[in-house]
Design a protein around this motif. Structure first.
Motif, PDB file in Angstrom:
ATOM      1  N   LEU A  93       0.655  -1.129   0.214  1.00 54.87           N
ATOM      2  CA  LEU A  93      -0.174   0.051   0.194  1.00 54.87           C
ATOM      3  C   LEU A  93       0.630   1.513  -0.500  1.00 54.87           C
ATOM      4  O   LEU A  93       0.973   2.427  -0.688  1.00 54.87           O
ATOM      5  CB  LEU A  93      -1.256  -0.207   0.978  1.00 54.87           C
ATOM      6  CG  LEU A  93      -1.905   1.183   1.545  1.00 54.87           C
ATOM      7  CD1 LEU A  93      -2.708   1.581   0.465  1.00 54.87           C
ATOM      8  CD2 LEU A  93      -2.220   0.964   2.816  1.00 54.87           C
ATOM      9  N   GLU A  94       1.966   1.108   0.905  1.00 49.88           N
ATOM     10  CA  GLU A  94       2.879   2.591   0.943  1.00 49.88           C
ATOM     11  C   GLU A  94       3.240   2.325  -0.290  1.00 49.88           C
ATOM     12  O   GLU A  94       3.709   3.762  -0.686  1.00 49.88           O
ATOM     13  CB  GLU A  94       3.744   2.455   2.240  1.00 49.88           C
ATOM     14  CG  GLU A  94       4.447   1.256   1.608  1.00 49.88           C
ATOM     15  CD  GLU A  94       4.099   0.199   2.340  1.00 49.88           C
ATOM     16  OE1 GLU A  94       5.032  -1.065   3.015  1.00 49.88           O
ATOM     17  OE2 GLU A  94       3.278  -0.690   2.703  1.00 49.88           O
ATOM     18  N   SER A  95       4.008   1.436  -1.212  1.00 56.28           N
ATOM     19  CA  SER A  95       4.459   1.739  -2.137  1.00 56.28           C
ATOM     20  C   SER A  95       3.433   2.740  -3.647  1.00 56.28           C
ATOM     21  O   SER A  95       4.250   3.143  -3.916  1.00 56.28           O
ATOM     22  CB  SER A  95       4.787   0.827  -2.596  1.00 56.28           C
ATOM     23  OG  SER A  95       6.509  -0.284  -1.613  1.00 56.28           O
ATOM     24  N   LEU A 151      -6.634  -1.621  -1.047  1.00 59.91           N
ATOM     25  CA  LEU A 151      -6.696  -2.212   0.292  1.00 59.91           C
ATOM     26  C   LEU A 151      -6.645  -1.383   1.296  1.00 59.91           C
ATOM     27  O   LEU A 151      -6.417  -1.563   2.769  1.00 59.91           O
ATOM     28  CB  LEU A 151      -4.845  -2.017  -0.303  1.00 59.91           C
ATOM     29  CG  LEU A 151      -4.345  -2.542  -1.143  1.00 59.91           C
ATOM     30  CD1 LEU A 151      -3.454  -2.045  -1.798  1.00 59.91           C
ATOM     31  CD2 LEU A 151      -4.654  -3.711  -0.915  1.00 59.91           C
ATOM     32  N   ARG A 152      -7.085   0.539   0.769  1.00 61.11           N
ATOM     33  CA  ARG A 152      -7.204   1.161   2.119  1.00 61.11           C
ATOM     34  C   ARG A 152      -8.412   0.712   3.140  1.00 61.11           C
ATOM     35  O   ARG A 152      -8.794   0.658   4.067  1.00 61.11           O
ATOM     36  CB  ARG A 152      -7.852   2.564   1.277  1.00 61.11           C
ATOM     37  CG  ARG A 152      -7.000   3.855   1.718  1.00 61.11           C
ATOM     38  CD  ARG A 152      -5.986   4.191   3.057  1.00 61.11           C
ATOM     39  NE  ARG A 152      -5.544   4.740   2.854  1.00 61.11           N
ATOM     40  CZ  ARG A 152      -4.293   4.051   3.611  1.00 61.11           C
ATOM     41  NH1 ARG A 152      -4.547   3.485   4.746  1.00 61.11           N
ATOM     42  NH2 ARG A 152      -3.197   4.666   3.680  1.00 61.11           N
ATOM     43  N   GLN A 153      -9.041  -0.119   2.320  1.00 58.65           N
ATOM     44  CA  GLN A 153     -10.348  -0.838   3.404  1.00 58.65           C
ATOM     45  C   GLN A 153     -10.225  -1.654   4.362  1.00 58.65           C
ATOM     46  O   GLN A 153     -10.978  -2.611   4.234  1.00 58.65           O
ATOM     47  CB  GLN A 153     -11.013  -1.141   1.986  1.00 58.65           C
ATOM     48  CG  GLN A 153     -12.456   0.281   1.663  1.00 58.65           C
ATOM     49  CD  GLN A 153     -13.872  -0.552   0.266  1.00 58.65           C
ATOM     50  OE1 GLN A 153     -14.077  -1.365   0.950  1.00 58.65           O
ATOM     51  NE2 GLN A 153     -13.419   0.115  -1.012  1.00 58.65           N
ATOM     52  N   LEU A 187      -6.229   3.986  -8.151  1.00 55.75           N
ATOM     53  CA  LEU A 187      -7.031   4.409  -7.731  1.00 55.75           C
ATOM     54  C   LEU A 187      -7.871   2.859  -6.956  1.00 55.75           C
ATOM     55  O   LEU A 187      -7.731   3.352  -5.824  1.00 55.75           O
ATOM     56  CB  LEU A 187      -7.725   5.325  -8.067  1.00 55.75           C
ATOM     57  CG  LEU A 187      -7.481   6.658  -8.565  1.00 55.75           C
ATOM     58  CD1 LEU A 187      -8.521   7.874  -8.971  1.00 55.75           C
ATOM     59  CD2 LEU A 187      -6.531   7.597  -7.171  1.00 55.75           C
ATOM     60  N   GLN A 188      -8.608   2.191  -7.762  1.00 54.45           N
ATOM     61  CA  GLN A 188      -9.557   1.259  -6.823  1.00 54.45           C
ATOM     62  C   GLN A 188      -8.623   0.953  -6.412  1.00 54.45           C
ATOM     63  O   GLN A 188      -8.811  -0.435  -5.563  1.00 54.45           O
ATOM     64  CB  GLN A 188      -9.679   0.172  -8.114  1.00 54.45           C
ATOM     65  CG  GLN A 188     -10.550   0.599  -9.061  1.00 54.45           C
ATOM     66  CD  GLN A 188     -11.267  -0.379 -10.908  1.00 54.45           C
ATOM     67  OE1 GLN A 188     -10.147  -0.900 -11.253  1.00 54.45           O
ATOM     68  NE2 GLN A 188     -12.961  -0.471 -11.012  1.00 54.45           N
ATOM     69  N   ARG A 241      -0.208  -6.508   6.164  1.00 50.07           N
ATOM     70  CA  ARG A 241      -0.332  -6.167   7.247  1.00 50.07           C
ATOM     71  C   ARG A 241       0.283  -4.235   6.593  1.00 50.07           C
ATOM     72  O   ARG A 241       0.814  -3.937   5.737  1.00 50.07           O
ATOM     73  CB  ARG A 241       0.180  -6.338   8.935  1.00 50.07           C
ATOM     74  CG  ARG A 241      -0.089  -7.102   9.187  1.00 50.07           C
ATOM     75  CD  ARG A 241       1.112  -7.468  10.329  1.00 50.07           C
ATOM     76  NE  ARG A 241       0.788  -8.931  11.082  1.00 50.07           N
ATOM     77  CZ  ARG A 241       1.168  -9.615  11.787  1.00 50.07           C
ATOM     78  NH1 ARG A 241       2.336  -9.247  11.749  1.00 50.07           N
ATOM     79  NH2 ARG A 241       1.238 -10.775  12.187  1.00 50.07           N
ATOM     80  N   ASP A 242      -0.999  -3.531   7.271  1.00 50.02           N
ATOM     81  CA  ASP A 242      -0.578  -2.462   6.309  1.00 50.02           C
ATOM     82  C   ASP A 242       0.593  -1.370   7.129  1.00 50.02           C
ATOM     83  O   ASP A 242       0.616  -0.453   6.555  1.00 50.02           O
ATOM     84  CB  ASP A 242      -2.397  -1.242   7.126  1.00 50.02           C
ATOM     85  CG  ASP A 242      -2.953  -1.355   6.883  1.00 50.02           C
ATOM     86  OD1 ASP A 242      -3.832  -2.125   5.387  1.00 50.02           O
ATOM     87  OD2 ASP A 242      -4.275  -1.182   6.926  1.00 50.02           O
TER      88      ASP A 242
END
Length: 296
Positions: A192-194, A240-242, A234-235, A265-266
């Motif tokens: 996610l961070e990448s 992943l944010r959800q 964007l999708q 893990r986030d």
């Protein structure tokens, strides 16, 4: 030490090709005799292709010059470079069994959807490659089954440190525009961070390793998030944010899926370390396949 004469290389058939790069099986003349190699080159002569080419060459030289036991390494072996002629090549050990993704799919076609302990050994090998990279403070950025090679003695090696997204093109990469620069990114393998900030670390490689485990468990399926095989930039961020992650594959042992989820893990610091991945995988293999003779 690394530079070879272009006249000593005899290029053979194409074994991999994308929009910008290609790999040929070739023969390299050495003082010890003729050697089968994989010769990587650029196909489109533009600045991005050459930047990737020289980046990969520099990383492989750094890995090999800092590694005292190259033959025991789980990183693909560099055999030479040809950079002084018009045609430029990175010369790597030849992998007769091809890449792990194709190997997994051939197993599925032959045996049906059965997960063998010997397939998880390849994951152990790649966890060891990540340990090597962590020690060298190098981030791979594209850990995926397509970028793992199976060499002659049935050992998996991590490959493609720069041309990966070009040599293996097509559906696994999504075009994005980052500050005016167009890039092809392996979105479904990325942490996610990448995706959000362009930050790549050892921990983001561990996230990608979790997707590699999923590929092994499905015998080479294309990663699928929220029932979508094709996702936009964007999708992917929204999914992943959800907190949505890939579902447990049918027949995948719960403990193996738990390890995948730990990789996703986030918070990067809470993911397993490469050493921890190897340790957990060895425990899992002992528990899941106690009667299988697995040669590590």
């Amino acid at each position: 030490r690394w530079e070879k004469k272009s006249g000593h290389l005899t290029p053979g058939p194409l074994i991999g090709e994308g929009m910008f790069g290609q790999v040929r099986r070739a023969k390299l003349r050495t003082p010890e005799g003729e050697l089968a190699v994989a010769a990587k080159t650029v196909r489109v002569e533009d600045s991005q292709s050459y930047r990737d080419f020289y980046r990969e060459a520099a990383i492989l030289v750094a890995v090999h010059e800092q590694n005292s036991n190259v033959r025991a390494s789980n990183i693909v072996r560099l055999l030479g470079l040809i950079t002084k002629s018009r045609e430029k090549y990175i010369l790597l050990e030849y992998a007769p069994k091809g890449d792990l993704l194709g190997f997994l799919r051939s197993v599925k076609n032959r045996d049906g959807e059965v997960l063998h302990g010997n397939l998880l050994r390849y994951a152990v090998h790649i966890s060891r490659a990540l340990q090597e990279l962590e020690r060298l403070k190098i981030v791979h950025r594209d850990v995926a089954a397509r970028n793992v090679l199976i060499i002659a003695n049935n050992v998996a090696k991590l490959a493609d440190f720069g041309l990966a997204r070009d040599v293996y093109a097509s559906t696994q990469y999504v075009k994005t525009n980052n500050h005016g620069v167009e890039e092809f990114l392996p979105l479904k393998w990325m942490a996610l961070e990448s995706i959000e900030t362009g930050e790549y670390t050892c921990e983001s490689d561990v996230w990608s390793f979790g997707v590699l485990l999923w590929e092994i468990a499905t015998l080479g399926n294309d990663p699928c998030f929220d029932d979508k095989v094709h996702v936009t930039f964007l999708q992917m961020v929204g999914i992943l944010r959800q907190g949505i992650r890939m579902k447990r594959p049918p027949g995948c042992p719960e403990d193996l899926y738990r390890l995948m989820r730990a990789c996703w893990r986030d918070v990067p610091a809470t993911r397993p370390t490469p050493d921890g991945l190897e340790e957990r995988l060895l425990q899992l293999m002992g528990a899941l396949f106690p009667d299988e003779a697995i040669d590590m």
